[in-house]
Each structure stands twice: as C-alpha cells, then as structure tokens.
Write an enzyme that holds these catalytic residues in place. Structure first.
Site, mmCIF file in Angstrom:
data_model
loop_
_atom_site.group_PDB
_atom_site.id
_atom_site.type_symbol
_atom_site.label_atom_id
_atom_site.label_comp_id
_atom_site.label_asym_id
_atom_site.label_seq_id
_atom_site.Cartn_x
_atom_site.Cartn_y
_atom_site.Cartn_z
ATOM 1 N N GLU A 1 -69.873 106.555 43.017
ATOM 2 C CA GLU A 1 -69.402 107.908 43.268
ATOM 3 C C GLU A 1 -68.118 108.134 42.474
ATOM 4 O O GLU A 1 -67.652 107.262 41.745
ATOM 5 C CB GLU A 1 -69.185 108.149 44.765
ATOM 6 N N TRP B 1 -54.280 113.599 57.322
ATOM 7 C CA TRP B 1 -55.126 112.654 56.584
ATOM 8 C C TRP B 1 -55.160 112.968 55.103
ATOM 9 O O TRP B 1 -55.154 114.126 54.691
ATOM 10 C CB TRP B 1 -56.537 112.716 57.153
ATOM 11 N N ASP C 1 -59.464 110.860 48.768
ATOM 12 C CA ASP C 1 -59.658 110.936 47.320
ATOM 13 C C ASP C 1 -58.752 111.955 46.629
ATOM 14 O O ASP C 1 -58.621 113.096 47.084
ATOM 15 C CB ASP C 1 -61.093 111.347 46.996
ATOM 16 N N PHE D 1 -66.048 118.667 49.536
ATOM 17 C CA PHE D 1 -65.906 117.278 49.109
ATOM 18 C C PHE D 1 -65.322 117.214 47.695
ATOM 19 O O PHE D 1 -65.007 118.217 47.077
ATOM 20 C CB PHE D 1 -67.259 116.576 49.170
ATOM 21 N N SER D 2 -65.234 116.008 47.162
ATOM 22 C CA SER D 2 -64.456 115.736 45.950
ATOM 23 C C SER D 2 -65.012 116.404 44.700
ATOM 24 O O SER D 2 -66.190 116.770 44.624
ATOM 25 C CB SER D 2 -64.371 114.225 45.720
ATOM 26 N N ASP E 1 -69.403 114.847 43.788
ATOM 27 C CA ASP E 1 -68.216 114.557 42.979
ATOM 28 C C ASP E 1 -68.343 115.039 41.534
ATOM 29 O O ASP E 1 -68.168 114.262 40.578
ATOM 30 C CB ASP E 1 -67.896 113.057 42.993
ATOM 31 N N GLN F 1 -58.486 115.207 49.051
ATOM 32 C CA GLN F 1 -59.255 115.336 50.265
ATOM 33 C C GLN F 1 -58.335 115.234 51.477
ATOM 34 O O GLN F 1 -57.654 114.228 51.671
ATOM 35 C CB GLN F 1 -60.315 114.247 50.340
#
Length: 473
Positions: A197, A24, A27, A78-79, A142, A43
């Site tokens: 975001e 997968w 971002d 996360f980003s 983010d 990501q």
C-alpha cells in the site's frame, strides 16, 4: 509490552518531529511544497479517518491548519497524494493544489477521489463528480499522482492490495491529461505475494553519473515496513531491478515523498509507528509522530544502484551548542570517555566515527538514566548494528519488538560512522553516510538524558565524536 503514563502529557511530545496537538495521527498524505511552504496532510481520527493539515517553512516547526478533507456518514477519507497543477490541466485554475485520495465506504468498498484548493491549502473542496476511478471492491487505495514530463501528462499509482477476477494484486499505473479522467495502463506485480500500500513513484539521478532510475516506494503490510523498488519506467510500465528495505527499525511506515521539492533530491517522511502496537501505545491525549524528513539519493555502489538517506539539511541548523567534542581517543573495556560529560538534553544530534580496532563490540547507550537506556551496539564479528529498547522506559519490554538489527559492513577505512538523532520519544540512526537507517520509538523517563560509549573484547578508537544539543527556533 507495558504502559506507564507520564504525569505530564507532554513528557514524550517531540521537540522537532511533527505530532498533533491532540488526537490521532497516522499516514502522511498530500505532501506538497508551494510558495515557500511545506504542506503535510495526514490521516487523523482514530476511528474514522479524515485529512488534517499542517504547514512549515523549515520542516521542523509545524503549524496545524485544521481538517481539510472530512469523513462523511458513509465514506472515510483514506490516504493519497497531492500535486501542483501549474498548467491548469484540471480546469480548476493555474497553480491549484489537486489532491487524490481514497473514499473508504462503510461497506468496505474503496474508490479513488479528487479534491482541490485554489488558495494554497487554506480551503479544500471535494470534486463534485467523484469518484474519479470507480470500484465495487475493497483493498484498492492510496492514489498518488505525478507529472510525467516525456509526454506532458499525468500518471498515478494506486495500490490494489488484493487481486480481483479482472486485476492482479500490485501497484496499478494510470494516465490522464486532466487529473479527472484516468485510464488504466499496467500493474506492477509482486511475485512473492506481498501486500503493498501507500505507493509513490519518481525519478532520481544516479549521483556522479549520467544515469537515472525510477524509485517506487511501497509499504509492506505484512511486515509493516517500507521498500524502495529501484528500476525503470516508460510511462506505461514499471520494471524493478532491485528492492531495498528502507529502514531496519520497527517504526517507519507509510512513507511518502514531497511533490515539487525546492531542491535537489527527494524528501521523504513516514509515520513513526507500527500497526502491531500503535493502538495500544501510550496515550497522553495525542497519538502519532512523523519521522524526521529525510533526503534520499541514488549512488552507484560497485556497479549497483543503491539508496542513501540523510536527515533533512535543516536538522543541522538546530545545533545550538556543542556538548562534547572528542577526537583520536582510545577506549578500553570498562572505560567511558563520556563519564564526566553532563548531557542534560533530551534532544540531541550525535555524529560519531569509530574504528573498532580489536574490539568485539562497541556500544552507545543513549536516553540513559539510573536504570534505563536505549542500546546501540556494533558487532564487529557479524558486521551488524543492533538496537535494544527493552530497557528504554515505558511500554517496550523484552518482547518481539524490543530488539532489531541490520547488516552493516565497515567502511573502506575500517570505521563505522553513525549519526544518531534523539528526540523525546524517538531514536533515529543513519549509518555509514546514509547507507542504512533504523528508526524506533522509545518512551524514557524525563531524567534519562545520558549518553555513554564503551567497547568490549578489546580497545576501540573514537576518531571523532560530537554531541550537539538541538533546539527549534
């Protein structure tokens, strides 16, 4: 939407857009240029997010470098963004790559964290005093840092998707001298109640003027789209004077710019997908594609500052052969000037300047087969460009995401100019010298490689039409 898996798992693997070899992708994260190499973290992990890493010297051919910021048993990665700490402000060493990212806890809370690399991305260490911004709430993510030259210190933008008792929703601005200790400065609020975001903030000159503007990139969660907010930043507060939709297609999201670009202008890339259907799309063992990197520039258009976007210059270097070159050709209804042209390529760069004259519509059909095509129609009456993928192959059919449109006035000379980039699973449109763009996924059959052109309601003139075959070296 329908799904038809190919016999070959690489049938739709792009030739010159980045996709993971397996698994997968969503971002882009930590985009940074250093010592002749473009770094793109992203990501990875369909169910638990982590940062994987890829590198390139030309933005087109990418080498995967593995996972660099892991998820843990209780915290996903996360980003976020990346910077080059040239002056060793963080005390990790000169020219360290420093990454800011969100720690997403299993209880839903999100805080901001730091990681760094002293060997240009080969190994990445997480900061032992994380988090750098604590939080007891969720929807706070983010972080993206940048150097603020006027006072020689750092700034960072972070998205607070939903407001709390103490802070409104919006993009928060923080300041720091050392990338480790951050002070809250302000919140750029959305007066219309949109949820944002994936923010970025940078300054650009306005071409052919002595002015500059700051550009804040945000992704709108509700519409799964990207916006460019154009305005002013004084180191503490950002104030917008205009908001521009970055792309009119369905598959341009979570855009981010490269830190420390090696040339004039900003380079931006985004995830080429849409959360409305990303989890359900074809899954031949890999899932997720990045858009072509694009250069963005600011132009003064009748007194207003507007964004223009262009494919990265490196794309033109892939042109290996001219498949066809037409000029000053009149096209009447039921005539196709490309009928005898054998395209035969699944990767194309089409550059066309068309004068619609008295035609109601002019149409390009790309990725065309016996029963398939992606349709690009310019409507002269309504001054709109339409894209239709309802008959483009697997997955997309006649539903809410099958067609899209964008406003597009003719240029001053009465023509419309299109640049169409085609890869094995995508069609990207750049119209009227980058004034408008449209990005969409498609999943055509392998043999659907044709291109045709037609007019309806009257004659049109093809002032120039060049079709190039593309090939990465």
């Amino acid at each position: 939407m329908t799904q038809k898996l190919p016999l070959n798992p690489n049938q739709w693997r792009p030739e010159y857009h980045f996709s993971p070899s397996e698994g997968w992708l969503n971002d882009p994260n930590g985009l940074v240029y250093c010592d002749g190499v473009y770094h793109m973290f992203y990501q990875a992990g369909e169910h638990r997010r982590r940062w994987d890493h890829a590198t390139s010297e030309d933005l087109l051919s990418w080498s995967e470098q593995g996972t660099k910021i892991q998820d843990t048993q209780s915290v996903q990665s996360f980003s976020g963004g990346a910077v080059v700490d040239r002056g060793d402000t963080a005390d990790f060493g000169e020219n360290t790559l420093v990454f800011t990212y969100t720690g997403h806890h299993d209880d839903g809370t999100e805080d901001q964290r730091l990681a760094y690399s002293t060997d240009i991305g080969d190994t990445v260490r997480t900061y032992n005093a994380n988090p750098i911004i604590e939080s007891a709430t969720g929807d706070f993510r983010d972080p993206n840092a940048f150097w603020y030259e006027p006072d020689a210190s750092w700034r960072m933008v972070v998205s607070r998707v939903e407001g709390t008792r103490d802070r409104p929703a919006g993009i928060e601005v923080y300041s720091s001298d050392n990338l480790r200790d951050w002070a809250y400065e302000s919140t750029y609020r959305d007066t219309d109640g949109e949820e944002w975001e994936c923010p970025s903030l940078f300054e650009l000159p306005v071409e052919r003027t002595a002015e500059s503007r700051w550009v804040m990139i945000v992704s709108s969660i509700e519409n799964c789209s990207v916006e460019y907010h154009i305005g002013h930043f004084n180191g503490t507060e950002f104030v917008a004077e205009d908001v521009i939709l970055a792309d009119y297609g369905y598959d341009f999201y979570a855009a981010q710019n490269w830190e420390n670009p090696p040339r004039h202008g900003e380079l931006v890339v985004s995830w080429m997908n849409n959360w409305a259907y990303a989890d359900n799309g074809p899954n031949p063992g890999w899932r997720g594609v990045m858009t072509i990197p694009r250069t963005i520039a600011l132009h003064n258009v009748n007194g207003d500052v507007k964004v223009h976007q262009y494919p990265a210059a490196e794309v033109a270097r892939m042109r290996k052969n001219v498949i066809t070159d037409l000029s000053q050709e009149t096209v009447v209804p039921d005539e196709n000037p490309l009928e005898q042209v054998d395209i035969g390529n699944r990767t194309l760069d089409i550059v066309a300047t068309v004068d619609p004259r008295n035609a109601d519509t002019v149409e390009f059909r790309v990725c065309e087969g016996r029963t398939q095509a992606s349709s690009i129609v310019y409507d002269t009456v309504n001054e709109e460009l339409h894209f239709d993928r309802t008959n483009a192959g697997a997955f997309f059919d006649n539903d809410a995401y099958g067609t899209t449109s964008m406003p597009l006035k003719l240029r001053e000379d009465g023509t419309v100019k299109l640049r169409i980039l085609i890869d094995r699973c995508s069609v990207e449109l750049f119209a009227n010298d980058g004034r408008r763009t449209m990005t969409n996924l498609v999943y055509p059959d392998r043999e659907s490689t044709g291109v045709s052109f037609s007019s309806e309601g009257g004659a049109a003139e093809v002032e120039r039409l060049m079709v190039y075959g593309l090939e990465t070296s």
